[in-house]
Design an enzyme around this catalytic site. Structure first.
Site, PDB file in Angstrom:
ATOM      1  N   TYR A  92       1.067  11.844   0.926  1.00  0.00           N
ATOM      2  CA  TYR A  92       1.089  12.561   2.209  1.00  0.00           C
ATOM      3  C   TYR A  92       2.512  12.627   2.761  1.00  0.00           C
ATOM      4  O   TYR A  92       3.000  13.690   3.151  1.00  0.00           O
ATOM      5  CB  TYR A  92       0.168  11.876   3.208  1.00  0.00           C
ATOM      6  CG  TYR A  92       0.304  12.383   4.628  1.00  0.00           C
ATOM      7  CD1 TYR A  92      -0.291  13.587   5.012  1.00  0.00           C
ATOM      8  CD2 TYR A  92       1.026  11.671   5.581  1.00  0.00           C
ATOM      9  CE1 TYR A  92      -0.159  14.067   6.317  1.00  0.00           C
ATOM     10  CE2 TYR A  92       1.157  12.146   6.879  1.00  0.00           C
ATOM     11  CZ  TYR A  92       0.570  13.340   7.242  1.00  0.00           C
ATOM     12  OH  TYR A  92       0.707  13.809   8.534  1.00  0.00           O
ATOM     13  N   GLU A 138       5.531   9.401   8.883  1.00  0.00           N
ATOM     14  CA  GLU A 138       5.290   8.871   7.545  1.00  0.00           C
ATOM     15  C   GLU A 138       6.382   9.302   6.564  1.00  0.00           C
ATOM     16  O   GLU A 138       6.509   8.733   5.484  1.00  0.00           O
ATOM     17  CB  GLU A 138       3.919   9.306   7.031  1.00  0.00           C
ATOM     18  CG  GLU A 138       2.749   8.622   7.712  1.00  0.00           C
ATOM     19  CD  GLU A 138       2.587   7.164   7.297  1.00  0.00           C
ATOM     20  OE1 GLU A 138       3.014   6.797   6.184  1.00  0.00           O
ATOM     21  OE2 GLU A 138       2.034   6.387   8.103  1.00  0.00           O
ATOM     22  N   ALA A 172      -3.476  20.280   7.609  1.00  0.00           N
ATOM     23  CA  ALA A 172      -3.030  19.407   6.520  1.00  0.00           C
ATOM     24  C   ALA A 172      -4.184  18.543   6.043  1.00  0.00           C
ATOM     25  O   ALA A 172      -5.183  18.387   6.743  1.00  0.00           O
ATOM     26  CB  ALA A 172      -1.886  18.495   6.989  1.00  0.00           C
ATOM     27  N   SER A 177       5.985  14.413  10.253  1.00  0.00           N
ATOM     28  CA  SER A 177       5.336  13.131  10.489  1.00  0.00           C
ATOM     29  C   SER A 177       6.296  11.957  10.329  1.00  0.00           C
ATOM     30  O   SER A 177       7.220  11.993   9.508  1.00  0.00           O
ATOM     31  CB  SER A 177       4.171  12.968   9.499  1.00  0.00           C
ATOM     32  OG  SER A 177       3.690  11.641   9.483  1.00  0.00           O
TER      33      SER A 177
END
Length: 336
Positions: free
Chosen positions: A154, A132, A87, A130
Site C-alpha cells: 500500500y 504510510e 484506493a 498517505s
C-alpha cells in the site's frame, strides 16, 4: 456552480468531503463501482437530511481499473475539481493482495491523470497521499521534505501515485496537489481498521455482545486526527494560488495501547481482561512511529486540526455504543 468529482465517495473521507462541498454550494459527482450489494451507507444521510440539497449529489458508475469509464465520466461531467480518494486502503490487506493494491492505489491514479490530459480539461486535482509512504521513518517528525521509505505494498503504491502526480503537474502544468494525510479517524471509519475495531469492541463488550478483542502490535505509534478536519485541508489545497504538496497531521503521537485505554475507560471496562494478541494481525514489515509536522499547511493554507485525540476516541466510542444499543433494541422483542 462548481462541479467536484470524487473517487472513493462511499468511504469515510468521501462521505465527509461530499457533505462539506455540498454545503459550499458545489454540485458533487461520486464514482462508485458496480456491485451486487449497496455500499452507500455513509452517504445515505445526505439524502435523508432535509437541509442538504441532495439533488446536487450524483453517483456515476466507474472504476479506477477502467480507463475508458474515467475518460467518459470526465468528458460528461467536466468537473472543476477532482478528489482522488479511491484506493485499496487497508495496509495489512495490501500484503495479501499486493497486485490488486498496485493496480487500484497506484496505477488508478495515472489512469485518472491521463484521462484529464487526454480530455483537454483543466480541473484542479487532489491526490490522497498517505503517511504510510514514510514507513521506516528517516526523520522525526515527518514533513514534506522527509524521504519516503514505504513498508507495505500500500505504501509503495501511494509513493508511485505521489510522484506521478508531481510529474504530471510539472510536465503538463496541471494544478495537482498531494495531501500527505496522517491517520484520520471517525465514527465512519471502516470496521476492519484498528481504531474502529477498538471502539466498536469496547461498545459491544460493555453491552455483553462480545467478550474478546484480537489485536496485533499494541506499541505501534500513530498520529491520529479527525477525518472531518482533514477533508477541509483537501479543499483548501485546491483553493490556493498555486499547486503544492502538504503534510496534514496533528503533531501528536499515541500508541494503540493508549487508544485501548481511552476507549475502554469511556465505557468503564478493563481492557486487559478482554484483549488477546494474535500474530496474524502483525504486518510482515511494521511501521513503528508516525508523527507529522503540518507547519507548512498552517502557514500557507491556514489549516489546523480542531478535534483532539481524547475527543476523537470519545466521539467514536459514543457513536458505536449508540449504534449497538439501537441494534439490540431492534432484535429484542418489544414489551407488551
Amino acid at each position: 456552480m462548481k462541479k467536484a468529482l470524487i473517487t472513493g465517495i462511499t468511504g469515510q473521507d468521501g462521505s465527509y468531503l461530499s457533505e462539506f462541498l455540498l454545503a459550499k454550494g458545489y454540485e458533487v459527482y461520486g464514482i462508485i463501482r458496480r456491485s451486487s450489494s449497496f455500499n452507500t451507507g455513509r452517504i445515505e444521510g445526505i439524502y435523508e437530511d432535509p437541509h442538504v440539497p441532495h439533488r446536487r449529489l450524483h453517483l456515476v458508475y466507474g472504476d479506477l481499473n477502467d480507463a475508458s469509464s474515467l475518460n467518459h465520466i470526465l468528458r460528461t461531467v467536466q468537473p472543476d475539481e477532482i478528489y482522488n480518494l479511491g484506493a485499496q486502503s487497508h495496509v495489512r490487506v495490501s500484503f495479501d493482495i499486493p497486485e490488486y493494491t498496485g493496480e487500484v492505489t497506484g496505477l488508478g491514479t495515472i489512469r485518472l491523470l491521463e484521462a484529464i490530459r487526454e480530455s483537454g480539461l483543466r480541473p484542479k486535482f487532489y491526490q490522497a497521499s498517505s503517511s504510510e509512504m514514510f514507513g521506516k521513518v528517516l526523520e522525526v517528525p515527518q514533513r514534506e521534505t522527509t524521504p519516503f521509505y514505504p513498508r507495505s505494498p500500500y505504501g509503495a503504491a501511494k509513493v508511485y501515485s505521489y510522484w506521478i502526480t508531481v510529474n504530471y503537474r510539472e510536465a503538463y502544468n496541471l494544478f495537482a496537489c498531494n495531501g500527505i494525510l496522517f491517520n484520520h479517524e471517525s465514527p465512519r471509519r471502516g470496521e476492519t481498521f484498528v481504531t474502529r475495531k477498538i471502539t466498536k469492541a469496547a461498545a459491544r463488550i460493555k453491552l455483553g455482545i462480545q467478550h474478546d478483542l484480537f489485536l496485533g502490535n499494541l506499541e505501534a505509534k500513530r498520529d491520529w486526527g479527525f477525518a472531518g478536519d482533514y477533508i477541509q485541508a483537501m479543499w483548501m489545497m485546491l483553493q490556493a494560488k498555486s499547486p503544492d504538496d502538504y503534510v496534514i497531521a496533528t503533531g501528536e503521537t499515541h500508541t494503540v495501547r493508549e487508544m485501548l485505554e481511552l476507549a475502554f475507560d469511556r465505557v468503564s471496562v478493563d481492557w486487559k481482561k478482554h484483549v488477546k494478541i494474535d500474530e496474524k494481525y502483525y504486518r510482515p514489515t511494521e511501521v513503528d512511529l508516525l508523527i507529522g509536522d503540518a507547519g507548512k499547511a498552517k502557514r500557507e493554507l491556514g489549516w489546523e486540526p480542531k478535534v483532539g485525540f481524547d475527543e476523537l476516541v470519545a466521539m467514536m466510542v459514543d457513536a458505536d455504543l449508540a449504534a449497538e444499543k439501537e441494534r439490540l433494541e431492534g432484535v429484542r422483542p418489544r414489551k407488551q
